[in-house]
Design a protein around this motif. Structure first.
Motif, short mmCIF file in Angstrom:
data_model
loop_
_atom_site.label_atom_id
_atom_site.label_comp_id
_atom_site.label_asym_id
_atom_site.label_seq_id
_atom_site.Cartn_x
_atom_site.Cartn_y
_atom_site.Cartn_z
N PRO A 202 -26.15 31.06 39.03
CA PRO A 202 -27.13 30.99 40.12
C PRO A 202 -26.71 30.11 41.29
N ARG A 203 -25.60 29.40 41.15
CA ARG A 203 -25.17 28.47 42.19
C ARG A 203 -24.37 29.18 43.28
N ARG A 204 -24.27 28.53 44.44
CA ARG A 204 -23.44 29.05 45.53
C ARG A 204 -21.98 28.96 45.12
N ALA A 205 -21.13 29.67 45.83
CA ALA A 205 -19.70 29.72 45.48
C ALA A 205 -19.02 28.36 45.62
N GLU A 206 -19.40 27.58 46.62
CA GLU A 206 -18.76 26.28 46.81
C GLU A 206 -19.49 25.20 46.01
N GLY A 207 -18.74 24.20 45.63
CA GLY A 207 -19.34 23.05 44.96
C GLY A 207 -19.63 23.23 43.49
N LYS A 208 -18.95 24.17 42.83
CA LYS A 208 -19.15 24.36 41.39
C LYS A 208 -18.20 23.43 40.64
N LEU A 209 -18.60 22.20 40.49
CA LEU A 209 -17.76 21.21 39.82
C LEU A 209 -17.69 21.48 38.31
N TYR A 210 -18.77 21.97 37.76
CA TYR A 210 -18.85 22.22 36.32
C TYR A 210 -18.95 23.72 36.08
N GLN A 211 -18.06 24.27 35.25
CA GLN A 211 -18.05 25.71 34.97
C GLN A 211 -19.26 26.08 34.13
N LEU A 212 -19.91 27.19 34.52
CA LEU A 212 -21.16 27.60 33.88
C LEU A 212 -21.03 27.81 32.37
N PRO A 213 -20.00 28.51 31.85
CA PRO A 213 -19.95 28.70 30.40
C PRO A 213 -19.95 27.39 29.61
N TYR A 214 -19.26 26.37 30.12
CA TYR A 214 -19.21 25.08 29.43
C TYR A 214 -20.54 24.34 29.54
N VAL A 215 -21.18 24.43 30.69
CA VAL A 215 -22.50 23.81 30.84
C VAL A 215 -23.48 24.42 29.85
N LEU A 216 -23.46 25.76 29.73
CA LEU A 216 -24.37 26.44 28.80
C LEU A 216 -24.03 26.11 27.35
N LEU A 217 -22.74 26.12 27.01
CA LEU A 217 -22.34 25.80 25.64
C LEU A 217 -22.75 24.38 25.27
N PHE A 218 -22.51 23.42 26.16
CA PHE A 218 -22.86 22.03 25.86
C PHE A 218 -24.37 21.85 25.79
N ALA A 219 -25.12 22.60 26.59
CA ALA A 219 -26.58 22.55 26.50
C ALA A 219 -27.04 23.10 25.15
N ILE A 220 -26.42 24.18 24.68
CA ILE A 220 -26.75 24.76 23.37
C ILE A 220 -26.45 23.75 22.27
N LEU A 221 -25.27 23.14 22.33
CA LEU A 221 -24.90 22.15 21.31
C LEU A 221 -25.86 20.96 21.32
N ALA A 222 -26.28 20.54 22.51
CA ALA A 222 -27.22 19.42 22.61
C ALA A 222 -28.57 19.78 21.99
N ILE A 223 -29.05 20.98 22.29
CA ILE A 223 -30.35 21.41 21.75
C ILE A 223 -30.28 21.56 20.24
N VAL A 224 -29.19 22.13 19.74
CA VAL A 224 -29.03 22.28 18.29
C VAL A 224 -28.99 20.92 17.59
N SER A 225 -28.46 19.91 18.28
CA SER A 225 -28.38 18.58 17.68
C SER A 225 -29.66 17.77 17.85
N GLY A 226 -30.69 18.37 18.47
CA GLY A 226 -31.99 17.70 18.53
C GLY A 226 -32.46 17.28 19.91
N CYS A 227 -31.68 17.50 20.94
CA CYS A 227 -32.12 17.13 22.29
C CYS A 227 -33.16 18.15 22.77
N ASN A 228 -34.21 17.66 23.42
CA ASN A 228 -35.27 18.56 23.85
C ASN A 228 -35.68 18.35 25.31
#
Length: 196
Positions: free
Chosen positions: A17-43
């Motif tokens: 959903p972000r604009r082309a410029e300024g994507k410091l963090y790649q979307l697949p890794y952001v989503l994967l790390f969010a999934i891992l965080a939620i699975v480990s109990g972060c809400n």
């Protein structure tokens, strides 16, 4: 890490959903790390950031990244809220189907459909009822195959019929549902009893 490669591949298919410029963090890794965080109990968004911050060196080493810090919680919120829910569901269904095909025994297995009301999803201010979701669960592999939101003015019955059609349940599979699905519409209007 090779074990996450198939999931990262399907997460890369989700439109960013972000604009082309300024994507410091790649979307697949952001989503994967969010999934891992939620699975480990972060809400919360801050919980996701805390998970990434605590494990950042290990995540950098495992995934060959060079993140100097975790993204801000506002960036995570912007990314996650900007995702297209239909695209995310399609990707997770495809990933679940790949896992199911790799783990299931052909000609066996069952699928359980069950609806749940999401806790805290009601909105009294906007007069919105709590959200309801119907899930398809493969009991032989312990995988959730799909979710579908139940329309506010509807119930589980039409949602279950649509979900089963979308999943393309193979012949011979056992499908279990709540007793709610045993209803049938009367073929003619019911007569009112006449008073004597």
């Amino acid at each position: 890490m090779a074990i996450f490669s198939p999931l990262l591949d399907v997460l890369a298919e989700i439109p960013d959903p972000r604009r082309a410029e300024g994507k410091l963090y790649q979307l697949p890794y952001v989503l994967l790390f969010a999934i891992l965080a939620i699975v480990s109990g972060c809400n919360s968004y801050r919980g996701i950031i805390t998970f990434i911050d605590v494990h950042r060196h290990r995540l950098n080493a495992i995934f060959a990244l060079k993140w100097r810090r975790a993204p801000a919680h506002t960036a995570i919120r912007y990314i996650l809220q900007g995702l297209d829910p239909a695209a995310v569901e399609a990707v997770f269904r495809r990933h679940a189907a790949l896992l199911q095909a790799a783990r299931a025994t052909p000609g066996q297995g069952s699928i359980a459909l069950d609806g749940k009301t999401l806790r805290g999803s009601f909105d009294n201010f906007h007069d919105r009822a709590a959200a309801q979701v119907l899930s398809a669960f493969a009991t032989d592999t312990a995988l959730v195959l799909a979710h579908v939101e139940i329309a506010e003015k509807s119930n589980e019955i039409p949602a279950a019929q649509a979900l089963l059609a979308e999943l393309g349940v193979p012949a011979g599979a056992v499908v279990t549902l709540d007793a709610l699905h045993c209803q049938k519409k009367p073929s003619r209007p019911l007569r009112r009893p006449t008073s004597p």
